[in-house]
Design an enzyme around this catalytic site. Structure first.
Site, PDB file in Angstrom:
ATOM      1  N   TYR A 149       3.761  -4.374   2.203  1.00 37.14           N
ATOM      2  CA  TYR A 149       3.110  -3.506   1.224  1.00 37.14           C
ATOM      3  C   TYR A 149       3.925  -3.416  -0.067  1.00 37.14           C
ATOM      4  O   TYR A 149       5.133  -3.223  -0.039  1.00 37.14           O
ATOM      5  CB  TYR A 149       2.910  -2.108   1.826  1.00 37.14           C
ATOM      6  CG  TYR A 149       1.962  -1.264   1.018  1.00 37.14           C
ATOM      7  CD1 TYR A 149       0.732  -1.773   0.630  1.00 37.14           C
ATOM      8  CD2 TYR A 149       2.296   0.025   0.635  1.00 37.14           C
ATOM      9  CE1 TYR A 149      -0.145  -1.016  -0.118  1.00 37.14           C
ATOM     10  CE2 TYR A 149       1.422   0.796  -0.108  1.00 37.14           C
ATOM     11  CZ  TYR A 149       0.203   0.264  -0.487  1.00 37.14           C
ATOM     12  OH  TYR A 149      -0.659   1.019  -1.234  1.00 37.14           O
ATOM     13  N   GLU A 178      -2.507   7.555  -1.578  1.00 40.68           N
ATOM     14  CA  GLU A 178      -3.818   7.200  -2.087  1.00 40.68           C
ATOM     15  C   GLU A 178      -4.692   6.678  -0.950  1.00 40.68           C
ATOM     16  O   GLU A 178      -5.863   7.035  -0.840  1.00 40.68           O
ATOM     17  CB  GLU A 178      -3.643   6.121  -3.156  1.00 40.68           C
ATOM     18  CG  GLU A 178      -4.532   6.300  -4.340  1.00 40.68           C
ATOM     19  CD  GLU A 178      -4.216   5.271  -5.412  1.00 40.68           C
ATOM     20  OE1 GLU A 178      -3.019   5.049  -5.698  1.00 40.68           O
ATOM     21  OE2 GLU A 178      -5.166   4.683  -5.936  1.00 40.68           O
ATOM     22  N   GLU A 203      -9.995  -1.085   2.288  1.00 43.33           N
ATOM     23  CA  GLU A 203     -10.499  -0.980   0.914  1.00 43.33           C
ATOM     24  C   GLU A 203     -11.087  -2.279   0.395  1.00 43.33           C
ATOM     25  O   GLU A 203     -12.030  -2.272  -0.374  1.00 43.33           O
ATOM     26  CB  GLU A 203      -9.401  -0.590  -0.083  1.00 43.33           C
ATOM     27  CG  GLU A 203      -8.636   0.647   0.209  1.00 43.33           C
ATOM     28  CD  GLU A 203      -7.372   0.341   0.966  1.00 43.33           C
ATOM     29  OE1 GLU A 203      -7.401  -0.560   1.827  1.00 43.33           O
ATOM     30  OE2 GLU A 203      -6.358   1.002   0.713  1.00 43.33           O
ATOM     31  N   HIS A 218       7.673   3.102   5.284  1.00 41.46           N
ATOM     32  CA  HIS A 218       7.780   2.106   4.225  1.00 41.46           C
ATOM     33  C   HIS A 218       8.980   1.188   4.406  1.00 41.46           C
ATOM     34  O   HIS A 218      10.008   1.587   4.910  1.00 41.46           O
ATOM     35  CB  HIS A 218       7.881   2.787   2.860  1.00 41.46           C
ATOM     36  CG  HIS A 218       6.553   3.200   2.327  1.00 41.46           C
ATOM     37  ND1 HIS A 218       6.092   4.485   2.423  1.00 41.46           N
ATOM     38  CD2 HIS A 218       5.584   2.496   1.724  1.00 41.46           C
ATOM     39  CE1 HIS A 218       4.887   4.555   1.883  1.00 41.46           C
ATOM     40  NE2 HIS A 218       4.554   3.366   1.452  1.00 41.46           N
ATOM     41  N   ASP A 246      -0.086   4.382   1.730  1.00 41.63           N
ATOM     42  CA  ASP A 246       0.457   5.463   0.901  1.00 41.63           C
ATOM     43  C   ASP A 246      -0.539   6.620   0.774  1.00 41.63           C
ATOM     44  O   ASP A 246      -1.583   6.643   1.403  1.00 41.63           O
ATOM     45  CB  ASP A 246       0.901   4.928  -0.463  1.00 41.63           C
ATOM     46  CG  ASP A 246      -0.223   4.202  -1.181  1.00 41.63           C
ATOM     47  OD1 ASP A 246      -1.374   4.275  -0.709  1.00 41.63           O
ATOM     48  OD2 ASP A 246       0.054   3.566  -2.207  1.00 41.63           O
ATOM     49  N   ARG A 288       3.703  -1.324  -2.718  1.00 42.52           N
ATOM     50  CA  ARG A 288       4.036  -0.061  -3.396  1.00 42.52           C
ATOM     51  C   ARG A 288       5.036   0.703  -2.541  1.00 42.52           C
ATOM     52  O   ARG A 288       4.665   1.355  -1.577  1.00 42.52           O
ATOM     53  CB  ARG A 288       2.787   0.787  -3.611  1.00 42.52           C
ATOM     54  CG  ARG A 288       1.858   0.184  -4.617  1.00 42.52           C
ATOM     55  CD  ARG A 288       0.748   1.142  -4.991  1.00 42.52           C
ATOM     56  NE  ARG A 288      -0.312   0.387  -5.629  1.00 42.52           N
ATOM     57  CZ  ARG A 288      -1.527   0.234  -5.121  1.00 42.52           C
ATOM     58  NH1 ARG A 288      -1.843   0.808  -3.988  1.00 42.52           N
ATOM     59  NH2 ARG A 288      -2.417  -0.485  -5.761  1.00 42.52           N
ATOM     60  N   ASP A 319      -4.748   1.564   2.723  1.00 44.28           N
ATOM     61  CA  ASP A 319      -3.302   1.375   2.539  1.00 44.28           C
ATOM     62  C   ASP A 319      -2.486   2.570   3.018  1.00 44.28           C
ATOM     63  O   ASP A 319      -2.984   3.681   3.121  1.00 44.28           O
ATOM     64  CB  ASP A 319      -2.994   1.099   1.061  1.00 44.28           C
ATOM     65  CG  ASP A 319      -3.467  -0.289   0.648  1.00 44.28           C
ATOM     66  OD1 ASP A 319      -3.757  -1.103   1.549  1.00 44.28           O
ATOM     67  OD2 ASP A 319      -3.559  -0.549  -0.566  1.00 44.28           O
TER      68      ASP A 319
END
Ligand SMILES: [Zn+2]
Ligand SMILES: [Zn+2]
Ligand SMILES: [Zn+2]
Ligand SMILES: [Zn+2]
Length: 747
Positions: free
Chosen positions: A298, A88, A12, A343, A86, A300, A84
């Site tokens: 990460y 999203e 991104e 995660h 997750d 989040r 990333d």
């Protein structure tokens, strides 16, 4: 000539691209999509409910060039998608795959929880297919939010005549938490009570038990206090016992998103938004004297898991630098969540980059946040701290009253070397036994305190414990509430505004599920279930919509019949009739109107107030002073602070300062509607040739027709005032359709 690269990796952000490229070597080119590239359309609903909620995605404005560039560099190359880890990120990978025409079944998605050489090389060796379930969970969230926003917001605009209001799915549940708390504070009546101590050599020893039972502090009123004092007046006091024991304290868990935000907010006074922005930089990589370097995993996440390698490394670091006794036995807190993903907690990518080393690589806020994360992580991997506790129990001769203090002395600091514990050391000087002489009985008057207002830190904590929002959304929820002016931040306290109360009330009455914390939390669980394949996004959406549509239809029907019960009586009385004035929603904001004589009183912008049922409580200083019969706009003069009023002149109506002729400020009259592009005020202007046009005061967008606050009943796009056969109508430029204002009011 440089060597042609065979592989292209897409991420991104340019910072992330740089860090990754460093590790992949010369066969790989790493490029950035610069955030999201495809989304639901900006100007229309974009969800076909009849067709199983089929979304209509559009390239986001300004992204044509990025996509063209990506197509060019990926042509004939092996493509890896590395947004990333997750949901999203998974959805971005999915959109990229579609736009670049990649094979859906190809294994081209790579995920990693930290950007280090080992993890990147490992990830690139084992690409997977894009995870449709994860994408589905993200689609469901996006479409749910779109349905709620697009269907409810126009209702708010029509009732409140305020284009800047909107209803968000998760944001509304958070707003309700703040509104409920503010109401509790408003209703709170303090109760007086007394604290009772023994004073011995300048040490206060509180009364903790009566007849062997703990008591409620509020129960000691004046009468009770006098009784106790009478009982204790002539008595002697004895040391009943002194108990000594060892107390061990556990190290804290490593950071997850919510606890990181809470710590940074309370330690540095940052906002949750700022915290996440800096954490993201630390995760993606920062340019240092050693090249780009990613400092943390990460950011989040709601998992406290720590990889085995990271645990081993922390063990070695502690052993080498502090000794064996500082190494701990880290245990992951069991979570209720079903999702078993990759995660981890938020931790340093390399624990050997301790704050002293980091200081040579980064500075300022980056260093501040990294140091916080490093300390918390190393503390979590360290050993328990040990205290010696001494509990002194003192009783009166009748043994009815027990006084107690606990002294604490630290024997071993353990994890507290890195992370300070909340209760520190305190020692008391008291005899081990016998009568306690030279003491004084002391009382102190106090009163019960109202519940405290939420700060960003405590709101994040509350949202997490209620299951509202997720690591990726806490910061956005708070930012949205502040941007919409539903909530203001005073010092660090979050206070809902009157508009916030009204929006919350309106939603609660008509769409109770939207503000309900349990419902919202339950929806988050359903999204989790999509991710693990226990259900799919289409059935979650249709299940939701079945109920939602009922509420929507009922509300629209009520509006049509003008039977929507929505009015507030204020605590402010009309100066002429002495009756309570009613709250009204006008084009220039909120005002009060007398139901008897029709007298108006303006209210200041951003006004605070509390609603309880159909009553609104305002403080007098929110009411604007009266001045003549001029129509007030509700705004203040930018030059002298006086009230702005509407005047009529040779060229029609305009805005002027009420302090004329002392102040000569004038401004063009605003258009009846807000800017359809950005929601700001639009000015009515005249060109040199005398033609009327409209220009947004914020984004500068220009319109030939006057914007309105109505939305098109068929496409939901903005409508403009336009004359048709000399009659003023509302016009939809997208569909070239005209509507009568009276018809729209009936809708
Ligand atoms: Zn009146
Ligand atoms: Zn002025
Ligand atoms: Zn604008
Ligand atoms: Zn239309």
């Amino acid at each position: 000539m440089t060597k042609k690269k065979k592989n292209v990796v897409i991420v991104e952000s340019p910072a992330k691209a740089k860090t990754i490229e460093k590790y992949l070597g010369s066969d790989y080119k790493v490029v950035a999509s610069k955030g999201h590239i495809r989304d639901l359309p900006q100007k229309k609903f974009g969800v076909d409910i009849e067709k199983d909620f089929e979304p209509e995605f559009e390239l986001m404005p300004g992204k044509e060039k990025v996509v063209a560039e990506l197509k060019k560099v990926t042509k004939g190359k092996k493509v890896y998608l590395a947004p990333d880890m997750d949901r999203e990120g998974e959805a971005i990978a999915w959109h990229l795959s579609y736009l670049l025409g990649l094979d859906e079944d190809e294994e081209n998605r790579i995920v990693f929880s930290e950007i280090t050489k080992d993890t990147i090389l490992e990830a690139i060796k084992s690409p997977k297919k894009i995870d449709d379930k994860k994408v589905g969970a993200q689609l469901a969230r996006r479409i749910l939010d779109r349905i709620v926003g697009y269907k409810i917001s126009p209702i708010l605009w029509r009732i409140l005549k305020n284009y800047n209001t909107s209803a968000g799915r998760v944001q509304s549940a958070a707003l309700k938490i703040l509104v409920d708390r503010e109401r509790a504070i408003f209703k709170f009546k303090p109760k007086e009570f007394y604290k009772i101590f023994l004073k011995y050599m300048d040490q206060d020893i509180p009364l903790v038990k009566i007849n062997g039972k703990k008591y409620k502090k509020e129960s000691i009123n004046e009468k009770k206090k006098n009784e106790i004092l009478k009982d204790l007046k002539e008595t002697k006091f004895y040391i009943e016992k002194v108990e000594e024991k060892e107390a061990k304290r556990n190290p804290p868990q490593p950071f997850i998103t919510s606890t990181l935000q809470q710590s940074a907010i309370s330690k540095f006074g940052w906002s949750s938004k700022k915290t996440m922005q800096i954490a993201q930089k630390l995760y993606e990589g920062i340019e240092t004297s050693d090249g780009p370097l990613a400092f943390i995993t990460y950011m989040r996440t709601d998992s406290t898991r720590i990889s085995e390698e990271a645990q081993k490394k922390a063990f070695n670091y502690l052993n080498e630098n502090y000794g064996k006794e500082y190494t701990g036995h880290f245990k992951v807190k069991k979570s209720k969540k079903k999702i078993q993903d990759a995660h981890e907690a938020i931790r340093p990518t390399d624990v050997y980059i301790d704050p002293a080393k980091a200081k040579k690589l980064i500075s300022g806020d980056n260093l501040k946040l990294y140091t916080l994360i490093w300390n918390r992580f190393i503390a979590s991997q360290s050993s328990q701290s040990i205290y010696t506790e001494k509990i002194y129990t003192i009783m009166d001769a009748s043994k009815k009253y027990t006084f107690e203090v606990v002294g604490r002395k630290r024997k071993f600091d353990g994890f507290e070397k890195f992370w300070s514990s909340s209760t520190g050391e305190k020692e008391y000087e008291l005899p081990k036994s016998g009568e306690l002489k030279n003491i004084e009985l002391k009382t102190e008057k106090d009163e019960t305190k109202p519940p405290s207002r939420y700060t960003e830190a405590s709101l994040v904590k509350e949202m997490e414990s209620k299951g509202i929002g997720r690591p990726s959304t806490y910061a956005t929820i708070i930012t949205t509430l502040l941007n919409r002016k539903y909530v203001i931040k005073e010092k660090s306290n979050l206070i809902p505004t009157l508009v916030g109360f009204i929006v919350s009330d309106l939603l609660e009455k008509n769409f109770p599920e939207i503000v309900d914390a349990k419902f919202t939390a339950h929806m988050e669980e359903k999204l989790d279930k999509i991710e693990i394949g226990e259900t799919n996004w289409k059935s979650i959406l249709s299940e939701f919509y079945k109920d939602f549509e009922k509420f929507l239809n009922t509300t629209e029907q009520k509006m049509k019949e003008k039977s929507l019960d929505f009015y507030y009586k204020s605590n402010i009385k009309c100066s002429k009739c002495n009756v309570e004035m009613e709250l009204q929603f006008g084009r220039y904001g909120l005002f009060l109107k007398c139901p008897e004589c029709g007298e108006n009183k303006g209210l200041s912008k951003g006004i605070l107030g509390v609603t309880i049922d159909n009553n609104v409580y305002l403080s007098e200083d929110n009411i604007l002073p009266e001045k003549g019969k001029e129509e007030k706009t509700g705004d203040k003069c930018p030059e002298c602070g006086g009230d702005l009023i509407i005047k009529s002149g040779r060229f029609g109506k305009f805005i002027a300062c009420s302090n004329y002729p002392d102040c000569k400020y004038t401004a063009p009259l605003p258009a009846r509607g807000k800017c359809p592009k950005c929601g700001s005020k639009v000015h009515k202007l005249k060109s040199k040739k005398g033609k009327i046009y409209f220009k947004c005061s914020e984004c500068g967008e220009m319109f030939w027709d006057e914007p309105s606050d109505y939305r098109c009943p068929s496409c939901n796009g903005p409508l403009f005032y336009k004359k048709k056969n000399k009659e003023e109508m509302l016009y939809c430029p997208d569909e070239k359709k005209f509507f009568k204002e009276s018809e729209l009011n009936e809708l």
